[in-house]
Design an enzyme around this catalytic site. Structure first.
Site, PDB file in Angstrom:
ATOM      1  CG  ASP A   1      -2.601  -2.906   7.247  1.00 49.90           C
ATOM      2  OD1 ASP A   1      -3.715  -2.792   7.801  1.00 49.90           O
ATOM      3  OD2 ASP A   1      -2.199  -2.137   6.356  1.00 49.90           O
TER       4      ASP A   1
ATOM      5  CD1 TRP B   1      -2.628   1.652   0.434  1.00 48.47           C
ATOM      6  CD2 TRP B   1      -2.052   1.902   2.575  1.00 48.47           C
ATOM      7  NE1 TRP B   1      -3.353   2.714   0.947  1.00 48.47           N
ATOM      8  CE2 TRP B   1      -3.015   2.873   2.267  1.00 48.47           C
ATOM      9  CE3 TRP B   1      -1.532   1.843   3.867  1.00 48.47           C
ATOM     10  CZ2 TRP B   1      -3.468   3.803   3.190  1.00 48.47           C
ATOM     11  CZ3 TRP B   1      -1.985   2.756   4.795  1.00 48.47           C
ATOM     12  CH2 TRP B   1      -2.943   3.719   4.460  1.00 48.47           C
TER      13      TRP B   1
ATOM     14  CE  LYS C   1      -9.895  -0.081   3.258  1.00 50.29           C
ATOM     15  NZ  LYS C   1      -9.002   0.543   4.266  1.00 50.29           N
TER      16      LYS C   1
END
Length: 395
Positions: free
Chosen positions: A208, A127, A243
């Site tokens: 993560d 990311w 999300k």
């Protein structure tokens, strides 16, 4: 003072949003910013969220401060979802954060406070905000190549080489599931190998976990995190509800610390709260309150789980559609999560936008949740035209 500042480049994804919105073509396809979209191209508010908001509207009687730890009931209710119902809760403490990004930054600040020589190892591509977050917290970032994009394969030997090169106490950033940007996750045997090396070399994983439930399901997407935490003595987990609850703009996340030493865990918990206090004083409440209301209700939890299953199925259906449209894209069906990352130059990505109306990041990252199955043919046609894949068609 401000005249000494250097101009910063514009955010490329924000520019991509504006360019897509300004494009008048009716057949344009948005594979850019990483948000879920339904069959109508919308990013909907989940039904469970709407019901929880209605409950809050009718029952919430104060907007008083909660403190730097945020909503600790929210933090506790997430634990069995993340760690499993049998995990030793005395090994974990948590704090609410402004999104998964806030959890990553708070974790980075805690690491920097604990060790001025701390290094964090980051597989690339990753990311794009990972490295800047850690560097801004004064951590040394050591990058290593994680994926061969041309072959769409994890370079596991490089991963193992990086773990063997790291020193005791170094931090290893790991994507718990649905790797951003490649969609390539380790298999069970690889996770077991990683867990063994982390333990042997006394390395600290920073996991993560931003897309739980959007790969293969809530339980399946947590398996790697649980495997790692069962093996190591210490770990950090950055969690995002943005999300899997569709709460992007509410910024809902949590940072968890895991340790087998209760005294050290207590001290680390206090430091975590102190750092949160000076960074944002206390996190925004509304999104975490929504998640809390959902998880406190068996009925709302079931509605949310069913909605999440539908979202997961739709994303994987899009993967199947695109993978079936051309033999050179078959790998997309084996990947998980919102993203896949094609091997292409920035010039090719620009040509796909300008000539064909196919919008994706300059790196070649595609948000597969942004497409419809019917878009697969147009995407393949554009990729063939720009030489990203060959002119063969699927059998």
């Amino acid at each position: 003072m401000f005249e000494k500042l250097n101009a910063q480049p514009a955010d490329s994804l924000l520019a991509l949003i504006k360019a897509f919105q300004a494009d008048p073509r009716s057949d344009k396809v948005d594979l850019g910013v990483g948000v879920y979209r339904d069959e109508n191209g919308h990013t909907p508010v989940m039904r469970a969220v709407k019901l929880a908001e209605t409950h809050l509207l009718e029952t919430q009687d104060s907007k008083r401060y909660l403190g730097p730890e945020g909503d600790l009931t929210f933090v506790d209710l997430l634990k069995p979802i993340i760690f499993g119902p049998d995990f030793d809760q005395t090994r974990v403490v948590g704090i609410q954060t402004p999104g998964g990004s806030g959890a990553l930054r708070l974790g980075a600040e805690l690491i920097a406070s604990a060790s001025t020589d701390a290094k964090i190892w980051l597989g690339t591509p990753s990311w794009p905000n990972h490295a800047p977050i850690f560097q801004s917290a004064r951590l040394a970032v050591k990058g290593y190549r994680f994926v061969d994009l041309a072959k769409q394969q994890i370079e596991f030997d490089r991963v193992l080489d990086a773990l063997r090169a790291a020193s005791a106490g170094d931090i290893i950033l790991l994507h718990g599931c649905c790797h951003n940007p490649t969609g390539l996750d380790f298999d069970r045997a690889q996770w077991e190998h990683i867990a063994a090396l982390l333990t042997e070399r006394k390395l600290i994983p920073f996991i993560d976990l931003a897309y739980q439930g959007l790969g293969d399901g809530l339980e399946q997407d947590a398996e790697a995190t649980r495997l790692i935490l069962d093996s190591v003595d210490e770990a950090l987990v950055a969690y995002s509800c943005d999300k899997n609850f569709g709460l992007y703009r509410e910024r809902v996340g949590a940072l968890y610390l895991v340790s087998r030493d209760p005294e050290q865990l207590k001290v680390a918990d206090g430091n975590m709260a102190a750092l949160a206090r000076v960074n944002w004083s206390m996190p925004p409440d509304h999104g975490a309150a929504i998640v809390r209301v959902i998880l406190q209700s068996a009925e709302l939890t079931e509605i949310w789980r069913q909605e999440l299953l539908q979202m997961c199925a739709r994303i994987n259906g899009n993967r199947t559609a695109l993978a079936s449209a051309h033999p050179e894209l078959e790998f997309i069906a084996r990947q998980r999560g919102l993203f896949s990352n094609l091997s292409m130059s920035k010039d090719t990505a620009v040509a796909l936008r300008n000539k064909h109306g196919i919008y994706m990041a300059d790196s070649g990252r595609m948000n597969l949740a942004g497409m419809q199955p019917a878009d697969a043919k147009a995407i393949v046609k554009a990729l063939v035209a720009e030489g990203t894949i060959g002119s063969r068609t699927a059998a």
